[in-house]
Design an enzyme around this catalytic site. Structure first.
Site, PDB file in Angstrom:
ATOM      1  NE  ARG A  25      -4.238  -0.159   9.444  1.00  0.00           N
ATOM      2  CZ  ARG A  25      -3.043  -0.603   9.145  1.00  0.00           C
ATOM      3  NH1 ARG A  25      -2.734  -1.842   9.379  1.00  0.00           N
ATOM      4  NH2 ARG A  25      -2.154   0.174   8.618  1.00  0.00           N
ATOM      5  NE  ARG A  45       1.910  -4.571  11.378  1.00  0.00           N
ATOM      6  CZ  ARG A  45       3.220  -4.827  11.267  1.00  0.00           C
ATOM      7  NH1 ARG A  45       3.895  -5.291  12.298  1.00  0.00           N
ATOM      8  NH2 ARG A  45       3.848  -4.618  10.128  1.00  0.00           N
ATOM      9  NE  ARG A  87       7.461  -2.347   6.546  1.00  0.00           N
ATOM     10  CZ  ARG A  87       6.140  -2.289   6.657  1.00  0.00           C
ATOM     11  NH1 ARG A  87       5.422  -1.806   5.667  1.00  0.00           N
ATOM     12  NH2 ARG A  87       5.542  -2.742   7.744  1.00  0.00           N
ATOM     13  CE  LYS A 115      -2.070  -1.227   3.813  1.00  0.00           C
ATOM     14  NZ  LYS A 115      -1.354  -2.510   4.032  1.00  0.00           N
ATOM     15  NE  ARG A 142       6.737  -0.074  10.477  1.00  0.00           N
ATOM     16  CZ  ARG A 142       5.638  -0.169   9.738  1.00  0.00           C
ATOM     17  NH1 ARG A 142       5.600   0.349   8.523  1.00  0.00           N
ATOM     18  NH2 ARG A 142       4.574  -0.780  10.191  1.00  0.00           N
TER      19      ARG A 142
HETATM   20  P1  AP5 Z   1       4.905  -1.681   2.044  1.00  0.00           P
HETATM   21  O1  AP5 Z   1       4.556  -0.851   0.867  1.00  0.00           O
HETATM   22  O2  AP5 Z   1       5.649  -1.022   3.161  1.00  0.00           O
HETATM   23  O3  AP5 Z   1       3.642  -2.479   2.616  1.00  0.00           O
HETATM   24  P2  AP5 Z   1       2.264  -1.927   3.126  1.00  0.00           P
HETATM   25  O4  AP5 Z   1       1.186  -2.681   2.454  1.00  0.00           O
HETATM   26  O5  AP5 Z   1       2.257  -0.438   2.999  1.00  0.00           O
HETATM   27  O6  AP5 Z   1       2.293  -2.340   4.624  1.00  0.00           O
HETATM   28  P3  AP5 Z   1       1.916  -1.304   5.743  1.00  0.00           P
HETATM   29  O7  AP5 Z   1       3.169  -0.611   6.150  1.00  0.00           O
HETATM   30  O8  AP5 Z   1       0.814  -0.427   5.340  1.00  0.00           O
HETATM   31  O9  AP5 Z   1       1.295  -2.150   6.839  1.00  0.00           O
HETATM   32  P4  AP5 Z   1       1.597  -2.159   8.325  1.00  0.00           P
HETATM   33  O10 AP5 Z   1       0.363  -2.506   9.062  1.00  0.00           O
HETATM   34  O11 AP5 Z   1       2.780  -3.010   8.505  1.00  0.00           O
HETATM   35  O12 AP5 Z   1       2.035  -0.701   8.775  1.00  0.00           O
HETATM   36  P5  AP5 Z   1       1.248   0.653   8.963  1.00  0.00           P
HETATM   37  O13 AP5 Z   1       2.297   1.677   8.880  1.00  0.00           O
HETATM   38  O14 AP5 Z   1       0.082   0.821   8.090  1.00  0.00           O
HETATM   39  O15 AP5 Z   1       5.743  -2.929   1.503  1.00  0.00           O
HETATM   40  C1  AP5 Z   1       6.317  -3.859   2.377  1.00  0.00           C
HETATM   41  C2  AP5 Z   1       7.746  -4.169   1.939  1.00  0.00           C
HETATM   42  O16 AP5 Z   1       7.766  -4.881   0.691  1.00  0.00           O
HETATM   43  C3  AP5 Z   1       8.606  -2.941   1.698  1.00  0.00           C
HETATM   44  O17 AP5 Z   1       9.904  -3.206   2.159  1.00  0.00           O
HETATM   45  C4  AP5 Z   1       8.615  -2.738   0.181  1.00  0.00           C
HETATM   46  O18 AP5 Z   1       9.838  -2.156  -0.217  1.00  0.00           O
HETATM   47  C5  AP5 Z   1       8.437  -4.148  -0.339  1.00  0.00           C
HETATM   48  N1  AP5 Z   1       7.567  -4.233  -1.486  1.00  0.00           N
HETATM   49  C6  AP5 Z   1       6.361  -3.618  -1.614  1.00  0.00           C
HETATM   50  N2  AP5 Z   1       5.788  -3.922  -2.776  1.00  0.00           N
HETATM   51  C7  AP5 Z   1       6.642  -4.792  -3.394  1.00  0.00           C
HETATM   52  C8  AP5 Z   1       6.600  -5.494  -4.634  1.00  0.00           C
HETATM   53  N3  AP5 Z   1       5.584  -5.358  -5.456  1.00  0.00           N
HETATM   54  N4  AP5 Z   1       7.625  -6.317  -4.956  1.00  0.00           N
HETATM   55  C9  AP5 Z   1       8.679  -6.459  -4.126  1.00  0.00           C
HETATM   56  N5  AP5 Z   1       8.808  -5.808  -2.939  1.00  0.00           N
HETATM   57  C10 AP5 Z   1       7.773  -4.983  -2.573  1.00  0.00           C
HETATM   58  O19 AP5 Z   1       0.669   0.551  10.460  1.00  0.00           O
HETATM   59  C11 AP5 Z   1       1.535   0.371  11.557  1.00  0.00           C
HETATM   60  C12 AP5 Z   1       0.730   0.295  12.841  1.00  0.00           C
HETATM   61  O20 AP5 Z   1       0.043   1.543  13.078  1.00  0.00           O
HETATM   62  C13 AP5 Z   1      -0.394  -0.762  12.896  1.00  0.00           C
HETATM   63  O21 AP5 Z   1       0.067  -2.025  13.241  1.00  0.00           O
HETATM   64  C14 AP5 Z   1      -1.294  -0.150  13.997  1.00  0.00           C
HETATM   65  O22 AP5 Z   1      -0.782  -0.370  15.265  1.00  0.00           O
HETATM   66  C15 AP5 Z   1      -1.216   1.328  13.694  1.00  0.00           C
HETATM   67  N6  AP5 Z   1      -2.285   1.743  12.783  1.00  0.00           N
HETATM   68  C16 AP5 Z   1      -2.130   2.121  11.484  1.00  0.00           C
HETATM   69  N7  AP5 Z   1      -3.329   2.420  10.937  1.00  0.00           N
HETATM   70  C17 AP5 Z   1      -4.254   2.227  11.930  1.00  0.00           C
HETATM   71  C18 AP5 Z   1      -5.661   2.359  11.995  1.00  0.00           C
HETATM   72  N8  AP5 Z   1      -6.397   2.749  10.925  1.00  0.00           N
HETATM   73  N9  AP5 Z   1      -6.281   2.062  13.154  1.00  0.00           N
HETATM   74  C19 AP5 Z   1      -5.592   1.680  14.231  1.00  0.00           C
HETATM   75  N10 AP5 Z   1      -4.262   1.525  14.242  1.00  0.00           N
HETATM   76  C20 AP5 Z   1      -3.584   1.803  13.101  1.00  0.00           C
END
Ligand code: AP5
Length: 211
Positions: A88, A170, A123, A13, A159
């Site tokens: 979420r 998660r 990551r 994402k 992270r």
């Molecule tokens: P990446 O693009 O980072 O993945 P992502 O889908 O964006 O994963 P997120 O970071 O969104 O999910 P998350 O829950 O871990 O973290 P978030 O910050 O949202 O890609 C992953 C890796 O793969 C990267 O290294 C990238 O380089 C690589 N990659 C990507 N695409 C690729 C491809 N096509 N081919 C090869 N490699 C690729 O949330 C963190 C925390 O915040 C949550 O756990 C929660 O505690 C809190 N939080 C966030 N949102 C909420 C909410 N709405 N409500 C409550 N708590 C929340």
């Protein structure tokens, strides 16, 4: 154009969202990154979020919904925005209220679980600007220099919630809490295969947005 990007952790994402943001010149609003920024700044929201995030749990729905509602009022969102990681669960969607109906595109990025875990354990994130990299050679993008952000030269780090244990937790929460939103809005959801390289996925998403 108002877009909501769904998909399990590691589906890309943040990665694809950044490419879409650049193409359409609309901001990418990552709920997770906004919370991490609040933690770094030591704000009230950041203090609340810290313990939830590091354990791989969701922060309370009212907290994140207020953050998002406030953010989308800013001037740079007038032309539209991309929401990454919000809502979420059904409670957050409910608190977002009428604004759910104003979203033009709901996109679900879909990829197999083993691939998600592989991507997430490699990551690395820039401490300074939040740019995302990967140290596995078969993932994208790899940083040009070890431990250094290509964009701002900041230090890149793993992270705390990118341990295998927190990742599995998660992913479980995604299945039990986030998927019901996709079921509720199934008529509006467009599913995109996210098991390829970022450019191929980006092109699929653009096709869906312009259909
Ligand atoms: P990446 O693009 O980072 O993945 P992502 O889908 O964006 O994963 P997120 O970071 O969104 O999910 P998350 O829950 O871990 O973290 P978030 O910050 O949202 O890609 C992953 C890796 O793969 C990267 O290294 C990238 O380089 C690589 N990659 C990507 N695409 C690729 C491809 N096509 N081919 C090869 N490699 C690729 O949330 C963190 C925390 O915040 C949550 O756990 C929660 O505690 C809190 N939080 C966030 N949102 C909420 C909410 N709405 N409500 C409550 N708590 C929340």
């Amino acid at each position: 154009m108002k877009i909501m990007l769904f998909g399990p952790q590691g589906a890309g994402k943040g990665t694809i969202g950044a490419m879409v943001s650049e193409k359409y010149n609309i901001p990418l609003l990552s709920a997770g990154q906004m919370l991490r920024d609040a933690m770094k700044e030591g704000t009230e929201v950041g203090k609340i979020a810290e313990k939830y995030i590091n354990e791989g749990n969701l922060v309370p729905p009212e907290v994140i919904t207020d953050v998002i509602k406030e953010r989308i009022q800013k001037d740079d969102c007038k032309k539209g925005f991309i929401l990454d990681g919000f809502p979420r669960n059904l409670k957050q969607a409910e608190l977002f209220g009428e604004k759910m109906n104003e979203i033009d595109h709901i996109i679900e990025l879909d990829a197999p679980k083993e691939l998600l875990i592989h991507r997430l354990t490699g990551r690395r994130t820039c401490k300074n600007c939040g740019a995302v990299y990967n140290i596995h050679p078969d993932c994208d993008p790899n940083p040009k220099e070890e431990n250094k952000c290509d964009k701002c030269g900041g230090e890149i780090y793993q992270r705390e919630d990118d341990t295998e244990e927190a990742i599995k937790k998660r992913l479980g929460i995604y299945d039990s809490e986030t998927k019901p939103i996709l079921e509720k809005y199934q008529d509006r959801v467009k599913k995109v295969n996210a098991g390829d390289n970022p450019q191929a996925i980006f092109e699929r998403v653009v096709k869906v947005l312009e259909e």
